[in-house]
Design a protein around this motif. Structure first.
Motif, PDB file in Angstrom:
ATOM      1  N   LYS A  23     -72.810 -27.612  40.308  1.00  0.00           N
ATOM      2  CA  LYS A  23     -73.521 -26.516  40.985  1.00  0.00           C
ATOM      3  C   LYS A  23     -73.915 -26.915  42.406  1.00  0.00           C
ATOM      4  CE  LYS A  23     -75.620 -24.367  36.860  1.00  0.00           C
ATOM      5  NZ  LYS A  23     -74.613 -23.348  36.739  1.00  0.00           N
ATOM      6  N   SER A  24     -74.283 -28.192  42.582  1.00  0.00           N
ATOM      7  CA  SER A  24     -74.753 -28.625  43.908  1.00  0.00           C
ATOM      8  C   SER A  24     -73.651 -28.506  44.963  1.00  0.00           C
ATOM      9  CB  SER A  24     -75.248 -30.080  43.834  1.00  0.00           C
ATOM     10  OG  SER A  24     -74.161 -30.976  43.639  1.00  0.00           O
ATOM     11  N   ARG A  25     -72.403 -28.527  44.517  1.00  0.00           N
ATOM     12  CA  ARG A  25     -71.283 -28.414  45.465  1.00  0.00           C
ATOM     13  C   ARG A  25     -71.151 -27.005  46.038  1.00  0.00           C
ATOM     14  NH1 ARG A  25     -68.993 -31.629  41.167  1.00  0.00           N
ATOM     15  NH2 ARG A  25     -68.919 -33.823  41.838  1.00  0.00           N
ATOM     16  N   VAL A  26     -71.862 -26.058  45.434  1.00  0.00           N
ATOM     17  CA  VAL A  26     -71.853 -24.687  45.960  1.00  0.00           C
ATOM     18  C   VAL A  26     -72.562 -24.636  47.313  1.00  0.00           C
ATOM     19  CG1 VAL A  26     -72.701 -22.336  45.558  1.00  0.00           C
ATOM     20  CG2 VAL A  26     -71.717 -23.663  43.660  1.00  0.00           C
ATOM     21  N   TYR A  27     -73.540 -25.529  47.519  1.00  0.00           N
ATOM     22  CA  TYR A  27     -74.288 -25.540  48.773  1.00  0.00           C
ATOM     23  C   TYR A  27     -73.393 -26.045  49.923  1.00  0.00           C
ATOM     24  CZ  TYR A  27     -78.637 -24.970  46.107  1.00  0.00           C
ATOM     25  OH  TYR A  27     -79.629 -24.491  45.297  1.00  0.00           O
ATOM     26  N   VAL A  28     -73.440 -25.340  51.033  1.00  0.00           N
ATOM     27  CA  VAL A  28     -72.721 -25.773  52.233  1.00  0.00           C
ATOM     28  C   VAL A  28     -73.447 -26.957  52.858  1.00  0.00           C
ATOM     29  CG1 VAL A  28     -71.931 -25.085  54.524  1.00  0.00           C
ATOM     30  CG2 VAL A  28     -71.822 -23.457  52.614  1.00  0.00           C
ATOM     31  N   ASP A  29     -74.766 -26.891  52.834  1.00  0.00           N
ATOM     32  CA  ASP A  29     -75.599 -27.948  53.418  1.00  0.00           C
ATOM     33  C   ASP A  29     -75.723 -29.083  52.395  1.00  0.00           C
ATOM     34  OD1 ASP A  29     -77.690 -29.563  54.366  1.00  0.00           O
ATOM     35  OD2 ASP A  29     -78.585 -27.874  55.442  1.00  0.00           O
ATOM     36  N   LEU A  30     -75.159 -30.245  52.709  1.00  0.00           N
ATOM     37  CA  LEU A  30     -75.172 -31.378  51.789  1.00  0.00           C
ATOM     38  C   LEU A  30     -76.592 -31.884  51.519  1.00  0.00           C
ATOM     39  CD1 LEU A  30     -72.092 -33.438  53.052  1.00  0.00           C
ATOM     40  CD2 LEU A  30     -72.208 -31.803  51.147  1.00  0.00           C
ATOM     41  N   PHE A  31     -77.474 -31.714  52.532  1.00  0.00           N
ATOM     42  CA  PHE A  31     -78.834 -32.198  52.358  1.00  0.00           C
ATOM     43  C   PHE A  31     -79.634 -31.281  51.428  1.00  0.00           C
ATOM     44  CE2 PHE A  31     -77.367 -33.473  56.634  1.00  0.00           C
ATOM     45  CZ  PHE A  31     -77.194 -34.821  56.352  1.00  0.00           C
ATOM     46  N   LEU A  32     -79.325 -30.001  51.462  1.00  0.00           N
ATOM     47  CA  LEU A  32     -79.933 -29.070  50.500  1.00  0.00           C
ATOM     48  C   LEU A  32     -79.421 -29.390  49.099  1.00  0.00           C
ATOM     49  CD1 LEU A  32     -81.650 -26.633  49.745  1.00  0.00           C
ATOM     50  CD2 LEU A  32     -79.747 -25.142  50.415  1.00  0.00           C
ATOM     51  N   ALA A  33     -78.160 -29.752  48.975  1.00  0.00           N
ATOM     52  CA  ALA A  33     -77.605 -30.148  47.675  1.00  0.00           C
ATOM     53  C   ALA A  33     -78.344 -31.368  47.143  1.00  0.00           C
ATOM     54  CB  ALA A  33     -76.117 -30.449  47.821  1.00  0.00           C
ATOM     55  N   ALA A  34     -78.675 -32.313  48.037  1.00  0.00           N
ATOM     56  CA  ALA A  34     -79.414 -33.507  47.618  1.00  0.00           C
ATOM     57  C   ALA A  34     -80.810 -33.141  47.132  1.00  0.00           C
ATOM     58  CB  ALA A  34     -79.495 -34.507  48.779  1.00  0.00           C
ATOM     59  N   VAL A  35     -81.468 -32.232  47.877  1.00  0.00           N
ATOM     60  CA  VAL A  35     -82.798 -31.763  47.472  1.00  0.00           C
ATOM     61  C   VAL A  35     -82.728 -31.073  46.112  1.00  0.00           C
ATOM     62  CG1 VAL A  35     -84.619 -30.092  48.013  1.00  0.00           C
ATOM     63  CG2 VAL A  35     -83.722 -31.590  49.806  1.00  0.00           C
ATOM     64  N   PHE A  36     -81.711 -30.266  45.916  1.00  0.00           N
ATOM     65  CA  PHE A  36     -81.501 -29.556  44.656  1.00  0.00           C
ATOM     66  C   PHE A  36     -81.379 -30.544  43.487  1.00  0.00           C
ATOM     67  CE2 PHE A  36     -78.264 -28.098  41.601  1.00  0.00           C
ATOM     68  CZ  PHE A  36     -78.929 -27.013  41.044  1.00  0.00           C
ATOM     69  N   LEU A  37     -80.523 -31.535  43.641  1.00  0.00           N
ATOM     70  CA  LEU A  37     -80.330 -32.516  42.574  1.00  0.00           C
ATOM     71  C   LEU A  37     -81.598 -33.342  42.353  1.00  0.00           C
ATOM     72  CD1 LEU A  37     -76.683 -33.738  43.287  1.00  0.00           C
ATOM     73  CD2 LEU A  37     -77.465 -32.309  41.384  1.00  0.00           C
ATOM     74  N   LEU A  38     -82.249 -33.733  43.456  1.00  0.00           N
ATOM     75  CA  LEU A  38     -83.490 -34.507  43.333  1.00  0.00           C
ATOM     76  C   LEU A  38     -84.529 -33.727  42.528  1.00  0.00           C
ATOM     77  CD1 LEU A  38     -85.189 -36.515  46.163  1.00  0.00           C
ATOM     78  CD2 LEU A  38     -86.536 -35.038  44.687  1.00  0.00           C
ATOM     79  N   ASN A  39     -84.713 -32.446  42.873  1.00  0.00           N
ATOM     80  CA  ASN A  39     -85.693 -31.609  42.164  1.00  0.00           C
ATOM     81  C   ASN A  39     -85.364 -31.499  40.679  1.00  0.00           C
ATOM     82  OD1 ASN A  39     -87.377 -31.004  44.323  1.00  0.00           O
ATOM     83  ND2 ASN A  39     -86.128 -29.260  44.971  1.00  0.00           N
ATOM     84  N   ASN A  40     -84.111 -31.286  40.373  1.00  0.00           N
ATOM     85  CA  ASN A  40     -83.706 -31.105  38.979  1.00  0.00           C
ATOM     86  C   ASN A  40     -83.817 -32.400  38.181  1.00  0.00           C
ATOM     87  OD1 ASN A  40     -82.371 -28.237  38.294  1.00  0.00           O
ATOM     88  ND2 ASN A  40     -82.058 -28.705  40.454  1.00  0.00           N
ATOM     89  N   TYR A  41     -83.411 -33.515  38.778  1.00  0.00           N
ATOM     90  CA  TYR A  41     -83.521 -34.797  38.078  1.00  0.00           C
ATOM     91  C   TYR A  41     -84.989 -35.129  37.803  1.00  0.00           C
ATOM     92  CZ  TYR A  41     -78.599 -35.639  39.307  1.00  0.00           C
ATOM     93  OH  TYR A  41     -77.238 -35.557  39.431  1.00  0.00           O
ATOM     94  N   HIS A  42     -85.828 -34.877  38.804  1.00  0.00           N
ATOM     95  CA  HIS A  42     -87.256 -35.161  38.626  1.00  0.00           C
ATOM     96  C   HIS A  42     -87.846 -34.255  37.543  1.00  0.00           C
ATOM     97  CE1 HIS A  42     -91.600 -34.870  39.507  1.00  0.00           C
ATOM     98  NE2 HIS A  42     -91.468 -36.170  39.720  1.00  0.00           N
ATOM     99  N   PHE A  43     -87.429 -33.019  37.523  1.00  0.00           N
ATOM    100  CA  PHE A  43     -87.920 -32.092  36.503  1.00  0.00           C
ATOM    101  C   PHE A  43     -87.521 -32.586  35.107  1.00  0.00           C
ATOM    102  CE2 PHE A  43     -87.621 -28.480  33.669  1.00  0.00           C
ATOM    103  CZ  PHE A  43     -88.735 -27.720  34.000  1.00  0.00           C
ATOM    104  N   ILE A  44     -86.282 -33.060  34.975  1.00  0.00           N
ATOM    105  CA  ILE A  44     -85.783 -33.515  33.669  1.00  0.00           C
ATOM    106  C   ILE A  44     -86.600 -34.703  33.168  1.00  0.00           C
ATOM    107  CG2 ILE A  44     -83.830 -34.606  32.495  1.00  0.00           C
ATOM    108  CD1 ILE A  44     -81.985 -32.906  34.330  1.00  0.00           C
ATOM    109  N   ILE A  45     -86.766 -35.713  33.991  1.00  0.00           N
ATOM    110  CA  ILE A  45     -87.469 -36.912  33.519  1.00  0.00           C
ATOM    111  C   ILE A  45     -88.951 -36.612  33.289  1.00  0.00           C
ATOM    112  CG2 ILE A  45     -88.038 -37.855  35.807  1.00  0.00           C
ATOM    113  CD1 ILE A  45     -86.885 -39.783  32.631  1.00  0.00           C
ATOM    114  N   THR A  46     -89.529 -35.730  34.103  1.00  0.00           N
ATOM    115  CA  THR A  46     -90.925 -35.338  33.905  1.00  0.00           C
ATOM    116  C   THR A  46     -91.076 -34.613  32.574  1.00  0.00           C
ATOM    117  OG1 THR A  46     -91.269 -35.134  36.286  1.00  0.00           O
ATOM    118  CG2 THR A  46     -92.860 -34.034  34.858  1.00  0.00           C
ATOM    119  N   ALA A  47     -90.153 -33.703  32.281  1.00  0.00           N
ATOM    120  CA  ALA A  47     -90.201 -32.962  31.022  1.00  0.00           C
ATOM    121  C   ALA A  47     -90.010 -33.895  29.829  1.00  0.00           C
ATOM    122  CB  ALA A  47     -89.132 -31.871  31.015  1.00  0.00           C
TER     123      ALA A  47
END
Length: 610
Positions: free
Chosen positions: A435-459
Motif C-alpha cells: 500500500k505504501s507504494r501507492v504514495y508518490v512522496d516516498l517520505f509520506l510512505a515512510a511516515v505511513f509505515l512508521l505509523n502503522n508499525y507503531h500502532f501494531i506493536i502498541t496494540a
C-alpha cells in the motif's frame, strides 16, 4: 369278662354315631363352602351396581377409591370371562372397565396439565446458580398430585394395560419445558434490549469482488439490526464504511442462547427427578427421551442459527461479528459435562446434539481465522483507500482490534490464534508495504509505515497479544522496533538536502568574508542561493508535513528533536555569520527565518492545527 363285653357293646354303639357325626360335619362344611362360593359369585354380579356410582363421579379427589373399584372390575371381568363368557354381565363389566380406564387416563392428563406451569425466569436463574441439582423445591408439583399421578400411572401400566399416559406425560412436560426455555430467553432478551446493543461499526478488509462492505463490530453479545455508526480508530481518525443492506443482517442474540443452554441442562435434571416419582421404572427411559427431544432440538436449532449467522458473516467477511459467537462456544463446552451426565441412557440422537453443535461452532472458528488472514492478504492497494496524511490505515486498526477481540476469548481460540496471529501480522506487514507504494512522496510512505508499525506493536502490548505473538515469533517486539527505526531514518532523509544549504562553502571552497563585512560577487550569489533554497524548501516541507499525521506523541517529539538537531545549530551559525554581511540590499528577504522561528516551525510538523 362282663366288663369287656359291655365295652365292646358300647364301641359297637358309639362308632356308627361317630361316623355319622363326621359325615354330617362334612356336609355342613360343604354347605358353608357352597354358601361362601355363592356369595363370592353373587358379589361379581353386584360389582357393576357397586362401582358404577364411583366411576360416574370420576377419580378426582378419590383416586384410592376409584382404583379400588377398578380392581373389582378387573376381577369381575376375569370371572365372567372364565365362567360365563356369553353372559350380559361380562358385557356390562367390560363396558364399565373401559369407561373407567378412560376416566383414569383423562384424570391423569387433567391433573398433570392443571399443575404443570412454566418455571418463572427468576426461578430458573436461581436454579442455574444452584449446585445441588436434587433440590426438591424445583419439582413444582404438589405432593398429593405426585402421589395421585404415581398411583394412576402404576395401575394404568399394570392392570390397565395402557400406555397412553406415557405419551400424555411426555407431551405435557416437554411442551412445558420448551415454554420455560422460551420464557427464559425472552426474559434475557428484554434485559438486553434495555442494555447492551451494538452501536459502533467500522469497515473490515474484504476480498476483491465482494460488493458489500463488511462491518467491524465492537465486542457484544447482542447482534441486532442497527444503524451503523463510525468507530474512532486508535490512529486518531474516524473510518468510514458502507452499510450492509438491512435484510442481510439477521437478528442474533447470544446471551439468550447461553441462558437457554444453562437452563436446559438444569431443567432436564429436574424433569428426570420428577419423572422418577411419577412414571413406573420400565417406562422411564422412553419417557425421559421423549421429554427432552424437542427442548434439545430447540437448543440445537438456536445454536444452528448462530452457526448459519457465522457462515453468513464469513461469506461477507464480517469477521468481528463472529467474535460474539465465541462466548457461546465456551459456554457449551463448559456445560457439556452436565449434559453428558444427564443424558446417559437416552437415544444416541439426543446424546450427540450438543457435541455436534460444538463441533460445528469450532469449525466456524477455524474458518473465520483462515478467511480473515486471506482478507488481510488480499486487501486491495487503492489510492482512494489510502489516508492522505499517512495515518494508521483502516486495515491495520481493524486487524488489531479483531485480534484483540479474539484474545479476549483466548480459552476458546488460544491454539488457533497463536498459530494464525503470526500469519495475519505477516500478511498485514506485506500488505502495508504494498500500500505504501501507492504514495508518490516516498517520505509520506515512510511516515505511513512508521505509523502503522507503531500502532501494531502498541496494540500487541496494550491488549496482551504480545505473549501470543511471541509463541510463533519470539523476537517480534525487536523486529517491529527495528521496522519503526528504519522508517524513521527513511523519513529523516528528506532533511539531508538542508546540509548543503547550511554549509558555508562554494563548491567545497569555504566562503571568506572580506574586511568591512563584504563578500566577493560570486560568493554573494552563492549565499543568496543558499538562503533562498533553505527558505523555499523549509517552508514547503513544514507546510506539507504539517498536514501529515503522527498519532504517537513520543515519536512525533523524537522526530522533531532529530530535525532540530540537524537544522538548528547549523542555521543559527549561518544566520549569525551573514546577518551583518552586505551580501544583498534586501536582507530580510533572505534572512526570512530567525533561529527561534526555525524551531517554532519545526514544532509545527505533524500538527495541522498549529
Amino acid at each position: 369278662n362282663h366288663f369287656d363285653e359291655r365295652l365292646h357293646k358300647l364301641e359297637d354303639t358309639i362308632l356308627p354315631v361317630h361316623r355319622k357325626t363326621k359325615d354330617l360335619q362334612r356336609l355342613q362344611d360343604n354347605i358353608e363352602k357352597t354358601l361362601t362360593s355363592l356369595d363370592h359369585v353373587i358379589g361379581y354380579h353386584h360389582v357393576a351396581n357397586d362401582v358404577e356410582p364411583v366411576l360416574r363421579q370420576g377419580p378426582s379427589r378419590q383416586v384410592d377409591k376409584y382404583l379400588h373399584s377398578m380392581e373389582r372390575l378387573v376381577k369381575a371381568v376375569a370371572f365372567f370371562s372364565e365362567n360365563n363368557p356369553d353372559s350380559p354381565e361380562l358385557n356390562t363389566v367390560n363396558t364399565l372397565f373401559s369407561n373407567g380406564k378412560d376416566g383414569l387416563e383423562k384424570e391423569f392428563q387433567a391433573q398433570l396439565s392443571r399443575h404443570t406451569k412454566p418455571m418463572p425466569p427468576l426461578k430458573v436463574e436461581e436454579l442455574i446458580k444452584m449446585e445441588n441439582k436434587e433440590d426438591e423445591s424445583f419439582i413444582h408439583l404438589p405432593e398429593k398430585t405426585v402421589s395421585d399421578l404415581s398411583q394412576m400411572s402404576e395401575w394404568l401400566s399394570g392392570p390397565g394395560n395402557s400406555q397412553s399416559f406415557v405419551k400424555a406425560y411426555s407431551d405435557i412436560r416437554s411442551n412445558n419445558l420448551i415454554k420455560t426455555l422460551n420464557g427464559m430467553s425472552d426474559h434475557i432478551k428484554g434485559n438486553s434490549n434495555t442494555g447492551r446493543k451494538i452501536s459502533n461499526a467500522i469497515s473490515t478488509p474484504k476480498k476483491p469482488g465482494n460488493r458489500r462492505a463488511s462491518n467491524f463490530r465492537k465486542p457484544s453479545t447482542l447482534l441486532r439490526k442497527e444503524s451503523l455508526q463510525n468507530f474512532g480508530s486508535m490512529g486518531g481518525r474516524k473510518s468510514s464504511h458502507a452499510p450492509i443492506a438491512e435484510e442481510e443482517l439477521i437478528e442474533l442474540e447470544v446471551d439468550p442462547f447461553v441462558a437457554m443452554v444453562s437452563a436446559c441442562a438444569k431443567l432436564i435434571v429436574v424433569e428426570q427427578d420428577m419423572m422418577q416419582s411419577v412414571i413406573p421404572e420400565k417406562y422411564r427411559r422412553k419417557v425421559f427421551d421423549n421429554i427432552i427431544t424437542e427442548p434439545l432440538e430447540t437448543v440445537e436449532q438456536t445454536g444452528t442459527k448462530i452457526v448459519e449467522y457465522s457462515k453468513q458473516c464469513i461469506a461477507r467477511h464480517d469477521h468481528p461479528s463472529i467474535v460474539n459467537v465465541f462466548p457461546a462456544i465456551k459456554h457449551l463446552k463448559t456445560t457439556l459435562p452436565a449434559y453428558q451426565d444427564a443424558l446417559k441412557g437416552v437415544s444416541e440422537k439426543n446424546r450427540l446434539r450438543i457435541p455436534r453443535l460444538i463441533a460445528e461452532l469450532d469449525s466456524v472458528g477455524v474458518k473465520v481465522l483462515e478467511d480473515f488472514s486471506d482478507c488481510v492478504k488480499s486487501d486491495p492497494e487503492k489510492e482512494s483507500n489510502m489516508p492522505k496524511d499517512g495515518t494508521v490505515h483502516e486495515l491495520t486498526s481493524n486487524t488489531m482490534l479483531f485480534l484483540q477481540q479474539l484474545a479476549e476469548n483466548v480459552e476458546i481460540v488460544g491454539g488457533m490464534l497463536a498459530s494464525n496471529q503470526s500469519q495475519v501480522l505477516g500478511a498485514l506487514k506485506l500488505n502495508l508495504e504494498n500500500k505504501s507504494r501507492v504514495y508518490v512522496d516516498l517520505f509520506l510512505a515512510a511516515v505511513f509505515l512508521l505509523n502503522n508499525y507503531h500502532f501494531i506493536i502498541t496494540a500487541l502490548n496494550r491488549h496482551n497479544l504480545l505473549a501470543l505473538a511471541q509463541i510463533a515469533t519470539p523476537e517480534i517486539e525487536r523486529f517491529y522496533k527495528e521496522f519503526i527505526e528504519e522508517q524513521r531514518q527513511a523519513y529523516m532523509q528528506c532533511w539531508t538536502k538542508f546540509d548543503s544549504y547550511l554549509n558555508n562553502d562554494n563548491k567545497g571552497v569555504p566562503i571568506q568574508v572580506q574586511p568591512g563585512g563584504k563578500l566577493k560577487d560570486k560568493d554573494k550569489q552563492v549565499v543568496k542561493d543558499k538562503f533562498k533554497s533553505f527558505n523555499n524548501d523549509f517552508e514547503d516541507l513544514v507546510k506539507t508535513h504539517q498536514q501529515w499525521a503522527m498519532p504517537s506523541s513520543d515519536i512525533k517529539k523524537e522526530i522533531r528533536n532529530s530535525v532540530k538537531s540537524r537544522i538548528r545549530s547549523a542555521y543559527s551559525e549561518l544566520h549569525e555569520k551573514y546577518r551583518m554581511v552586505q551580501f544583498t540590499k534586501n536582507i530580510d528577504k533572505y534572512l526570512k527565518y530567525t533561529p527561534e522561528s526555525v524551531v517554532e516551525n519545526i514544532d509545527k510538523l505533524f500538527d495541522q492545527y498549529a
